[in-house]
Design a protein around this motif. Structure first.
Motif, mmCIF file in Angstrom:
data_model
loop_
_atom_site.group_PDB
_atom_site.id
_atom_site.type_symbol
_atom_site.label_atom_id
_atom_site.label_comp_id
_atom_site.label_asym_id
_atom_site.label_seq_id
_atom_site.Cartn_x
_atom_site.Cartn_y
_atom_site.Cartn_z
ATOM 1 N N GLY A 161 -7.165 9.461 -4.715
ATOM 2 C CA GLY A 161 -5.785 9.005 -4.695
ATOM 3 C C GLY A 161 -4.751 10.071 -4.451
ATOM 4 O O GLY A 161 -3.563 9.789 -4.391
ATOM 5 N N SER A 162 -5.183 11.331 -4.285
ATOM 6 C CA SER A 162 -4.254 12.438 -4.051
ATOM 7 C C SER A 162 -4.463 12.989 -2.648
ATOM 8 O O SER A 162 -5.596 13.138 -2.198
ATOM 9 C CB SER A 162 -4.498 13.544 -5.085
ATOM 10 O OG SER A 162 -3.649 14.643 -4.852
ATOM 11 N N PHE A 163 -3.358 13.295 -1.949
ATOM 12 C CA PHE A 163 -3.463 13.876 -0.615
ATOM 13 C C PHE A 163 -3.719 15.369 -0.763
ATOM 14 O O PHE A 163 -2.883 16.103 -1.292
ATOM 15 C CB PHE A 163 -2.178 13.638 0.192
ATOM 16 C CG PHE A 163 -2.318 14.043 1.634
ATOM 17 C CD1 PHE A 163 -2.754 13.134 2.581
ATOM 18 C CD2 PHE A 163 -2.041 15.337 2.044
ATOM 19 C CE1 PHE A 163 -2.907 13.498 3.916
ATOM 20 C CE2 PHE A 163 -2.184 15.712 3.374
ATOM 21 C CZ PHE A 163 -2.617 14.799 4.304
ATOM 22 N N VAL A 164 -4.891 15.832 -0.326
ATOM 23 C CA VAL A 164 -5.266 17.243 -0.389
ATOM 24 C C VAL A 164 -5.179 17.805 1.029
ATOM 25 O O VAL A 164 -5.857 17.331 1.937
ATOM 26 C CB VAL A 164 -6.689 17.429 -0.973
ATOM 27 C CG1 VAL A 164 -7.064 18.903 -1.002
ATOM 28 C CG2 VAL A 164 -6.765 16.823 -2.369
ATOM 29 N N ALA A 165 -4.330 18.812 1.204
ATOM 30 C CA ALA A 165 -4.047 19.349 2.534
ATOM 31 C C ALA A 165 -5.036 20.426 2.945
ATOM 32 O O ALA A 165 -5.335 21.333 2.177
ATOM 33 C CB ALA A 165 -2.634 19.923 2.569
ATOM 34 N N THR A 166 -5.519 20.307 4.191
ATOM 35 C CA THR A 166 -6.286 21.395 4.794
ATOM 36 C C THR A 166 -5.340 22.328 5.541
ATOM 37 O O THR A 166 -5.625 23.502 5.704
ATOM 38 C CB THR A 166 -7.360 20.859 5.764
ATOM 39 O OG1 THR A 166 -6.730 20.030 6.740
ATOM 40 C CG2 THR A 166 -8.425 20.077 5.016
ATOM 41 N N SER A 167 -4.188 21.775 5.986
ATOM 42 C CA SER A 167 -3.167 22.600 6.636
ATOM 43 C C SER A 167 -1.788 22.010 6.364
ATOM 44 O O SER A 167 -1.641 20.792 6.242
ATOM 45 C CB SER A 167 -3.410 22.701 8.145
ATOM 46 O OG SER A 167 -3.230 21.443 8.759
ATOM 47 N N VAL A 168 -0.818 22.904 6.255
ATOM 48 C CA VAL A 168 0.577 22.504 6.086
ATOM 49 C C VAL A 168 1.388 23.314 7.076
ATOM 50 O O VAL A 168 1.285 24.549 7.115
ATOM 51 C CB VAL A 168 1.096 22.757 4.650
ATOM 52 C CG1 VAL A 168 2.588 22.395 4.548
ATOM 53 C CG2 VAL A 168 0.279 21.993 3.619
ATOM 54 N N VAL A 176 -2.266 21.481 -2.492
ATOM 55 C CA VAL A 176 -2.872 22.552 -1.703
ATOM 56 C C VAL A 176 -3.883 23.287 -2.576
ATOM 57 O O VAL A 176 -3.872 23.175 -3.797
ATOM 58 C CB VAL A 176 -1.805 23.523 -1.150
ATOM 59 C CG1 VAL A 176 -0.781 22.776 -0.300
ATOM 60 C CG2 VAL A 176 -1.117 24.292 -2.263
ATOM 61 N N ASN A 177 -4.774 24.031 -1.917
ATOM 62 C CA ASN A 177 -5.752 24.835 -2.659
ATOM 63 C C ASN A 177 -6.046 26.109 -1.880
ATOM 64 O O ASN A 177 -5.377 26.400 -0.884
ATOM 65 C CB ASN A 177 -7.025 24.014 -2.939
ATOM 66 C CG ASN A 177 -7.686 23.494 -1.682
ATOM 67 O OD1 ASN A 177 -7.684 24.147 -0.632
ATOM 68 N ND2 ASN A 177 -8.265 22.304 -1.782
ATOM 69 N N GLU A 178 -7.057 26.833 -2.297
ATOM 70 C CA GLU A 178 -7.371 28.126 -1.670
ATOM 71 C C GLU A 178 -7.830 27.992 -0.222
ATOM 72 O O GLU A 178 -7.831 28.967 0.529
ATOM 73 C CB GLU A 178 -8.420 28.892 -2.486
ATOM 74 C CG GLU A 178 -9.795 28.245 -2.525
ATOM 75 C CD GLU A 178 -9.960 27.126 -3.551
ATOM 76 O OE1 GLU A 178 -11.042 26.521 -3.574
ATOM 77 O OE2 GLU A 178 -9.014 26.861 -4.313
ATOM 78 N N ASN A 179 -8.192 26.786 0.201
ATOM 79 C CA ASN A 179 -8.641 26.571 1.573
ATOM 80 C C ASN A 179 -7.541 26.080 2.511
ATOM 81 O O ASN A 179 -7.771 25.942 3.711
ATOM 82 C CB ASN A 179 -9.805 25.564 1.588
ATOM 83 C CG ASN A 179 -11.001 26.091 0.825
ATOM 84 O OD1 ASN A 179 -11.364 27.250 0.933
ATOM 85 N ND2 ASN A 179 -11.591 25.230 0.024
ATOM 86 N N THR A 180 -6.366 25.795 1.976
ATOM 87 C CA THR A 180 -5.267 25.276 2.794
ATOM 88 C C THR A 180 -4.681 26.388 3.657
ATOM 89 O O THR A 180 -4.438 27.493 3.179
ATOM 90 C CB THR A 180 -4.164 24.676 1.904
ATOM 91 O OG1 THR A 180 -4.727 23.694 1.024
ATOM 92 C CG2 THR A 180 -3.075 24.029 2.749
ATOM 93 N N GLU A 181 -4.467 26.080 4.934
ATOM 94 C CA GLU A 181 -3.816 27.018 5.861
ATOM 95 C C GLU A 181 -2.345 26.647 5.968
ATOM 96 O O GLU A 181 -1.988 25.463 5.948
ATOM 97 C CB GLU A 181 -4.460 26.942 7.241
ATOM 98 C CG GLU A 181 -5.912 27.374 7.251
ATOM 99 C CD GLU A 181 -6.541 27.255 8.633
ATOM 100 O OE1 GLU A 181 -5.844 26.848 9.602
ATOM 101 O OE2 GLU A 181 -7.721 27.569 8.744
#
Length: 159
Positions: A118-125, A81-86
């Motif tokens: 190769g890494s799953f980067v989430a926009t929402s969880v 996750v990052n600062e843009n993940t909801e």
């Protein structure tokens, strides 16, 4: 529309929800839904995108800005996750905004995003209620938009 067992034929695409007996490879179905060709195509598209544009599973570890989940196919996947993940949580009264620290080991989550290097980067969880607490609501099952049980991708769609 309701169907009878006699209406289901070899070759039909169905979705079932209920108790999975992994050893016997059976489901004690609480409901079975026969998919029309468009729904079957969407299900196949979801299966192809699983782990790439969306993923789901039980959180088994949480470290820094990553979650490790055990997916329904028993594979482990790391979600970054990052600062843009909801972040959202589904509860009996609907959905609510949450923060990353609210997610705990043992939670069932569904994430949307993409594979990046190769890494799953989430926009929402989204944190989902435990299986026994999920209401059935007659809508289309699938990621997002319905509280119906999520279809679980299987390693071999021919089984």
């Amino acid at each position: 529309e309701p169907v009878k067992l006699s209406d289901i034929h070899a070759g039909d695409v169905v979705v079932a929800a209920g108790h999975l007996d992994e050893q016997a490879k059976t489901v004690g179905a609480m409901f079975v839904m026969v998919l029309d060709p468009q729904q079957a195509a969407r299900m196949e598209q979801m299966r192809a995108e699983f782990g790439k544009t969306w993923t789901a599973g039980k959180v088994t570890a949480k470290q820094g800005l990553t979650l490790t989940v055990e997916r329904p196919d028993k594979a482990a996947q790391t979600i970054t996750v990052n600062e843009n993940t909801e972040f959202r949580k589904r509860g009996p009264d609907g959905e609510e905004d949450i923060a990353f620290p609210d997610i705990k080991v043992g939670d069932q989550v569904m994430a949307r995003g993409s594979l990046e290097n190769g890494s799953f980067v989430a926009t929402s969880v989204g944190v989902m209620p435990p299986r026994g607490d999920r209401p059935f609501r007659g809508g289309q099952p699938g990621p997002g938009g319905s509280s119906a049980p999520q279809p679980q991708p299987q390693p071999n769609p021919q089984n």
